[in-house]
Enzyme design. Structure first.
Site, short mmCIF file in Angstrom:
data_model
loop_
_atom_site.label_atom_id
_atom_site.label_comp_id
_atom_site.label_asym_id
_atom_site.label_seq_id
_atom_site.Cartn_x
_atom_site.Cartn_y
_atom_site.Cartn_z
N TYR A 182 0.92 -1.11 -0.02
CA TYR A 182 0.09 0.04 -0.09
C TYR A 182 0.77 1.20 0.01
O TYR A 182 1.20 1.88 1.11
CB TYR A 182 -0.91 -0.09 1.37
CG TYR A 182 -1.75 -1.17 1.34
CD1 TYR A 182 -2.69 -1.57 0.52
CD2 TYR A 182 -1.30 -2.23 2.54
CE1 TYR A 182 -3.54 -2.67 0.71
CE2 TYR A 182 -2.16 -3.12 2.57
CZ TYR A 182 -3.27 -3.56 1.80
OH TYR A 182 -4.21 -4.73 1.96
N TRP B 182 -3.85 6.12 2.77
CA TRP B 182 -5.09 5.59 2.85
C TRP B 182 -6.07 6.17 4.23
O TRP B 182 -5.42 6.72 4.85
CB TRP B 182 -4.96 3.78 3.20
CG TRP B 182 -5.23 3.23 1.97
CD1 TRP B 182 -6.70 2.60 1.59
CD2 TRP B 182 -4.46 2.93 0.98
NE1 TRP B 182 -6.42 1.65 0.40
CE2 TRP B 182 -5.18 2.04 0.10
CE3 TRP B 182 -3.22 3.42 0.61
CZ2 TRP B 182 -4.53 1.58 -1.19
CZ3 TRP B 182 -2.51 2.80 -0.73
CH2 TRP B 182 -3.21 1.92 -1.40
N ASP C 95 -6.67 4.57 7.51
CA ASP C 95 -5.21 4.37 8.04
C ASP C 95 -4.60 5.51 8.68
O ASP C 95 -3.99 5.43 9.74
CB ASP C 95 -4.35 3.57 7.02
CG ASP C 95 -4.96 2.41 6.31
OD1 ASP C 95 -4.16 1.36 6.58
OD2 ASP C 95 -5.77 2.39 5.99
N TYR D 276 0.28 -0.17 -7.71
CA TYR D 276 -0.76 -0.50 -7.14
C TYR D 276 -2.08 -0.45 -8.43
O TYR D 276 -2.00 0.07 -9.24
CB TYR D 276 -1.23 0.67 -6.09
CG TYR D 276 -2.26 0.24 -5.26
CD1 TYR D 276 -2.45 -0.88 -4.21
CD2 TYR D 276 -3.62 0.92 -5.59
CE1 TYR D 276 -3.62 -1.26 -3.80
CE2 TYR D 276 -4.96 0.37 -4.83
CZ TYR D 276 -4.65 -0.30 -4.11
OH TYR D 276 -6.15 -0.52 -3.30
N GLY E 230 -13.87 -0.74 4.44
CA GLY E 230 -12.67 -1.21 5.28
C GLY E 230 -12.42 -2.51 5.46
O GLY E 230 -11.26 -3.01 5.65
N ASP F 176 -12.65 -5.38 3.38
CA ASP F 176 -13.12 -5.46 1.95
C ASP F 176 -13.88 -6.66 1.53
O ASP F 176 -14.60 -6.77 0.74
CB ASP F 176 -11.67 -5.51 0.89
CG ASP F 176 -10.87 -4.23 1.33
OD1 ASP F 176 -11.24 -3.34 2.07
OD2 ASP F 176 -10.02 -4.07 0.58
N TRP G 181 -10.12 -10.88 5.45
CA TRP G 181 -11.51 -10.44 6.34
C TRP G 181 -12.26 -11.63 6.63
O TRP G 181 -13.31 -11.30 6.81
CB TRP G 181 -12.08 -9.13 5.74
CG TRP G 181 -11.33 -7.93 6.06
CD1 TRP G 181 -10.47 -7.38 4.93
CD2 TRP G 181 -10.91 -7.32 7.08
NE1 TRP G 181 -9.87 -6.26 5.52
CE2 TRP G 181 -10.19 -6.06 6.60
CE3 TRP G 181 -11.60 -7.32 8.43
CZ2 TRP G 181 -9.69 -4.99 7.69
CZ3 TRP G 181 -11.19 -6.01 9.37
CH2 TRP G 181 -10.29 -5.24 9.01
N GLU H 57 0.00 -6.97 9.23
CA GLU H 57 -1.56 -6.38 8.61
C GLU H 57 -2.70 -7.07 9.47
O GLU H 57 -3.58 -6.29 10.13
CB GLU H 57 -1.63 -6.22 7.20
CG GLU H 57 -2.92 -5.78 6.67
CD GLU H 57 -2.97 -5.74 4.93
OE1 GLU H 57 -4.02 -5.30 4.80
OE2 GLU H 57 -2.31 -6.55 4.59
#
Length: 724
Positions: free
Chosen positions: A32, A36, A39, A85, A171, A173, A366, A409
């Site tokens: 990343y 963001w 973040d 990205y 957030g 995803d 997630w 992360e």
């Protein structure tokens, strides 16, 4: 501060420094590479503890890219980092919108609005808050504009709940919650060509969203740009419109911060306060799923709740939006095997998805792992509702995960392995915040001139009243225990480890207890029969004299407000005076010299020696309440069940954040209780044996047993703040 925490605070700061671009912070160096949205909120919050200027610049840099309609974009692209990205500005084509900034490259969606919360933390953590007021005055209109955009454009029916129009806006995803609405989207040959770049930075593609998910992510982006990012056009035809409990809970909580910021700069808090009330009520009424015991997202396309339960459904606790009854139900669901229950021992709390579901995936983004930011918010929410034992357990996990497995992360919910981006900025930032909170009382300290009350010219006898109880002396012990049990039932929350001192002070139960304590002047402890009855009596009396002292002396924040508290408050029992120190060290510890004293409580010839209990049961240290956060949670001890109760107390304490096993560091961090009362546990080696007997984490147990002789011990700061 513990050396291990200090070392890792240094590592966290180093990560944030490495990811700093001069104006903002990359979430992760390769995966990343831009700025963001949420973040930056978490990063600024962490930096507020040690670099106010950078925390402010982080927020202001983000808001420089705010759209004219108030939207704060999900990504602000760094032109120097383009090409690493996807999707980048050439795909977003936000220049199609008249609202997009002309001097910034951004995405065309937003993220959860944590920024007002971060701004309030910057203000509160500043050494000179008044110097931060110009920043508050600059940023407040921009924060208001962002929230106004959400309520104006994303809540057209004025329900108090805003919708998201892309999974990335949540957030979280690839949450299982989005599976059903995403599958509804039919992908045809008109989907633009694209190449994913995220898979280049991970070792296992299965840890990331699937290609099918990505097709739908890109379909939605293409749809937005075909609408020129016009909200009316998007709203009419978008196939993904969701009222998300996570997004709305953060919005609701951020409104509270907005109101306090308004007051700090002499603005009216009425608007954000009205938003708070409206969104809080809407969360309670529309997104509550009684049968599941959780808050679920609402699909505005079908008008139905999406009955997929994730940790997002617990976030109304963070906002204070749940009713007390809803909070209790949520707590029971949250504190279950589905989401790693208190002291379960084989997991870290709280995984993002129900571990009992067939499609639970402990490795995949997630769909199962533990995320630091979600748990940081949930721990605050649990604490807000008084579930401090669970919040404390979560804090323990959030502290040890980065220390043991790196600043990743996200983390495996069972073995703790770190996944996703390494040197992850919000993990580092929130670790700093967690440690600073953990050591808050130590670092702030007490201003002796302002905080320490001149309470004690000498000893204060708490049961000096003249009114005597109806109970005869031979039945007083039983009546006292009955009275203490009644106070426990009404004003002690044993699950949460809290005491409601304010209500207790005015209660009829406390008034009756005070009358009964007057009868102690005619009571002979020698009439207590058997070790168990004596043990229960003295433990309960100790715990209640501490509560009595806190109420009588009107202590507000910490026992430290009253110098020599444990030595100078006293009950008259028979012809003798007993302080908490006399009860603890004189009777329950077998007349042993306290760690803080030069002499034993009872000298030679002291008649009180007749009531000494031997041998010492070290488990008493997890039952005696000192009125502080680091001491044992309060309970009532029944002599018929006292052995089982002491076992439970020891297990709860050792599996709390007062004992932290770090195999990767070759260390164990333990409460200062073990240092102060080392002799009661039989010395250093026996302390470790004692701890091993109660650890529920098999890996931690095996490590301590195996490394017994080489294990380094560090002691954790003792938190003397009141257990309100």
């Amino acid at each position: 501060m513990s050396r291990i925490f200090a070392d890792y605070i240094g590592k966290a700061k180093q990560i944030l420094a490495s990811n700093w671009t001069g104006k903002s912070t990359k979430p992760a160096p390769s995966l990343y590479p831009h700025q963001w949205n949420w973040d930056s909120g978490f990063i600024a919050l962490g930096k507020s503890h040690y670099n106010t200027a950078q925390a402010i610049l982080e927020i202001e840099t983000l808001f420089e890219a705010q759209w004219a309609n108030g939207m704060l974009p999900q990504i602000v692209f760094d032109p120097k980092e383009l090409g690493h990205y996807f999707p980048e500005p050439d795909f977003w084509q936000t220049e199609r919108s008249p609202h997009a900034p002309r001097n910034k490259l951004t995405s065309g969606i937003t993220m959860p609005p944590v920024h007002a919360i971060a701004v309030e933390e910057i203000y509160q953590n500043a050494r000179q808050p008044r110097r931060i007021l110009p920043f508050l005055k600059r940023i407040y209109p921009k924060l208001i504009a962002f929230h106004q955009y959400l309520y104006r454009e994303r809540d057209p029916k004025k329900q108090g709940l805003v919708y998201i129009r892309h999974p990335w806006e949540s957030g979280i995803d690839n949450s299982p919650t989005w599976d059903i609405p995403l599958k509804r989207i039919k992908i045809d040959t008109s989907l633009p060509d694209y190449t994913r770049r995220d898979l280049e930075h991970v070792t296992d593609p299965n840890m990331r969203p699937s290609d099918a998910d990505y097709d739908r992510y890109i379909y939605l982006v293409d749809f937005f740009r075909r609408c020129d990012y016009d909200e009316d056009c998007i709203r009419k035809s978008c196939e993904f419109l969701i009222q998300d409990p996570l997004f709305n809970s953060i919005l609701c909580r951020a409104n509270e911060s907005l109101a306090r910021i308004a007051e700090a700069i002499d603005e009216s808090p009425d608007l954000p306060q009205s938003w708070t009330k409206k969104t809080s009520t809407a969360l309670q009424m529309k997104l509550w799923h009684e049968e599941h015991g959780i808050f679920d997202a609402c699909d505005l396309i079908t008008g139905e709740l999406i009955e997929i339960d994730t940790a997002a459904g617990f976030l109304p606790l963070f906002a204070g939006a749940a009713t007390r009854e809803q909070a209790q139900t949520v707590y029971e669901r949250l504190n279950s095997a589905s989401f790693c229950s208190l002291h379960q021992g084989n997991c870290f709390t709280i995984p993002n998805y129900d571990t009992q579901k067939e499609d639970y995936d402990r490795h995949n983004y997630w769909r199962g792992p533990v995320w630091i930011n979600i748990n940081w918010m949930l721990a605050h929410g649990l604490k807000r509702y008084g579930y401090t034992l669970k919040a404390d357990s979560m804090r323990k996990d959030l502290l040890q995960l980065p220390i043991r497995f790196g600043f990743h992360e996200y983390f495996d919910s069972f073995d703790g392995t770190g996944y996703g981006g390494d040197n992850f900025s919000w993990t580092a930032a929130l670790f700093i915040d967690l440690v600073e909170e953990f050591y808050e009382s130590e670092e702030i300290g007490f201003d002796l001139k302002k905080s320490v009350k001149k309470i004690f010219p000498g000893s204060q006898i708490l049961n000096s009243g003249q009114e005597r109880p109806d109970a005869p002396p031979e039945k007083l012990g039983a009546e006292l225990m009955k009275s203490i049990r009644s106070m426990r039932d009404h004003y002690y929350d044993t699950k949460r480890g809290l005491v409601d001192y304010e209500r207790l002070r005015e209660s009829p139960e406390f008034q009756l207890y005070r009358i009964l304590t007057n009868g102690l002047k005619d009571f002979n402890p020698g009439q207590l029969k058997g070790r168990k009855e004596k043990l229960a009596f003295w433990i309960n009396l100790y715990n209640t004299i501490v509560v009595d002292g806190i109420i009588t002396l009107k202590i507000k924040n910490s026992i430290k407000e009253a110098p020599e508290f444990f030595r100078k408050i006293k009950y008259q029992i028979g012809d003798y005076l007993f302080s908490p120190d006399d009860i603890e060290h004189g009777i329950l510890r077998g007349n042993v010299r306290p760690y803080f004293r030069l002499a034993r409580p009872f000298g030679p010839g002291d008649p009180r020696r007749a009531w000494i209990l031997k041998p010492v049961d070290p488990r008493i240290h997890f039952a005696l309440v000192c009125g502080s956060r680091s001491c044992a949670p309060i309970d009532f001890y029944d002599f018929e069940k006292i052995d089982q109760q002491l076992e439970k107390a020891a297990s709860s304490f050792i599996n709390s954040s007062e004992v932290l096993v770090l195999p990767e560091e070759g260390k164990i961090l333990i409460s200062e209780i073990f240092r102060w009362y080392e002799k009661d546990f039989g010395g250093r080696n026996t302390i470790l044996d004692f701890i091993v007997d109660y650890l529920v984490d098999d890996k931690a147990k095996d490590f301590v047993r195996k490394e017994h002789e080489r294990l380094k011990i560090e002691y954790l700061h003792y938190d003397w703040n009141l257990n309100r």
